[in-house]
Design a protein around this motif. Structure first.
Motif, PDB file in Angstrom:
ATOM      1  N   SER A  92      39.411   4.933  20.819  1.00 36.71           N
ATOM      2  CA  SER A  92      39.663   6.476  20.994  1.00 36.71           C
ATOM      3  C   SER A  92      40.830   7.128  19.907  1.00 36.71           C
ATOM      4  O   SER A  92      41.804   6.171  19.779  1.00 36.71           O
ATOM      5  N   ARG A  96      45.019   8.659  23.504  1.00 38.52           N
ATOM      6  CA  ARG A  96      44.080   8.605  24.349  1.00 38.52           C
ATOM      7  C   ARG A  96      43.679   6.913  24.618  1.00 38.52           C
ATOM      8  O   ARG A  96      43.829   6.481  25.795  1.00 38.52           O
ATOM      9  N   CYS A 120      31.922   5.540  17.613  1.00 41.03           N
ATOM     10  CA  CYS A 120      33.636   5.224  17.584  1.00 41.03           C
ATOM     11  C   CYS A 120      34.155   5.921  16.197  1.00 41.03           C
ATOM     12  O   CYS A 120      33.602   5.530  15.127  1.00 41.03           O
ATOM     13  N   PRO A 201      32.848   5.331  23.985  1.00 40.53           N
ATOM     14  CA  PRO A 201      33.904   6.402  23.269  1.00 40.53           C
ATOM     15  C   PRO A 201      33.916   7.733  23.875  1.00 40.53           C
ATOM     16  O   PRO A 201      32.926   8.116  24.634  1.00 40.53           O
ATOM     17  N   GLU A 202      34.538   8.972  23.155  1.00 41.03           N
ATOM     18  CA  GLU A 202      34.602  10.343  23.536  1.00 41.03           C
ATOM     19  C   GLU A 202      33.209  10.815  23.258  1.00 41.03           C
ATOM     20  O   GLU A 202      32.801  11.612  24.248  1.00 41.03           O
ATOM     21  N   THR A 230      36.740   9.292  28.260  1.00 41.24           N
ATOM     22  CA  THR A 230      36.926   7.984  27.923  1.00 41.24           C
ATOM     23  C   THR A 230      38.215   7.477  28.412  1.00 41.24           C
ATOM     24  O   THR A 230      38.073   6.202  29.029  1.00 41.24           O
TER      25      THR A 230
END
Length: 248
Positions: A92, A96, A120, A201-202, A230
């Motif tokens: 990330s 993060r 990603c 991932p986010e 995440t």
């Protein structure tokens, strides 16, 4: 009296005197301004006679550019989780990833495998990847110093998600997927205490990646009705695992 605790990447033994590495000297003597005879605790993340722990020591021979420590005795620590959780954490942006690693170490993670996935957004060239890996390992070291662990979890070099799931050897393999209706408490504790945990991932894992993980023996689970970030997911997951099977 506050007793500082630092990681030293060298062999440690009882009743010995060693010179502090530059980074440790800067922290203890320049930042904290400690003087000779101040007690400290040191560890190297390795077992001593088969036991995880730390060494009690005393700062000595403090000079302008160097200092030594005299190590007195070993102190065993019994604060490692009985469940060895390896987290496959998709990369990330920004802080993060640092946060995810730091808090995972505090929550008792065994090892961390950074992953590239379809959604990603982080791309690393070879030279940058090596620098980031060194940074992430230092984040893990600092977290272990702070939370009192005698073991420093390894942060492995980043790899592709599909490669990791295909070669994962843990007995219980789980994928965090908020569309799943199956909570983790429905699973039994693995007999070898080893768990692999895949975190997206986010933007989340793609359906293709979820299916790929299931084809490799992973089971999709949920941690509740809310969607977690995440960097939040590993903390919650590790807390739940330790509450069900571990040391809480």
């Amino acid at each position: 009296m506050r007793i500082p605790r630092i990681f030293i990447d060298t062999e440690l033994n009882e009743n010995t005197t060693i010179t502090l590495p530059d980074s440790a000297f800067q922290h203890l003597c320049k930042v904290l301004r400690l003087k000779s005879d101040h007690p400290i605790r040191v560890f190297n993340g390795q077992d001593f006679n088969g036991t995880a722990g730390q060494f009690n020591a005393t700062l000595c021979d403090v000079e302008k550019r160097s200092a030594n420590i005299h190590i007195t005795h070993f102190e065993a620590l019994d604060n490692e989780s009985p469940i060895q959780v390896t987290i496959g954490q998709t990369l990330s942006r920004g802080e993060r990833m640092d946060y995810a690693i730091q808090k995972s170490v505090e929550a008792g993670v065994f090892a961390i495998q950074p992953l590239f996935s379809e959604r990603c957004e982080v791309k690393l060239q070879d030279n940058r990847a090596e620098k980031r890996l060194q940074h992430w390992q230092q984040v893990a070291i600092s977290a272990a110093e702070q939370c009192g662990r005698g073991v420093v979890p390894v942060v492995y070099p980043p790899m592709e998600l599909n490669e990791w799931v295909a070669n994962c050897k843990e007995m219980l393999k789980l994928t965090l997927h908020h569309h799943s209706a199956k909570p983790i408490r429905q699973y039994e504790k693995p007999s070898n205490n080893q768990v692999a945990l895949l975190i997206g991932p986010e933007g989340g894992l793609s359906e293709k990646e979820v299916q790929l993980s299931e084809n490799s023996g992973f089971s999709a689970i949920t941690l509740g009705p809310r969607v977690l970030r995440t960097e939040t997911a590993p903390i919650v997951a590790l807390s739940v695992i330790n509450a069900i099977w571990g040391d809480i």
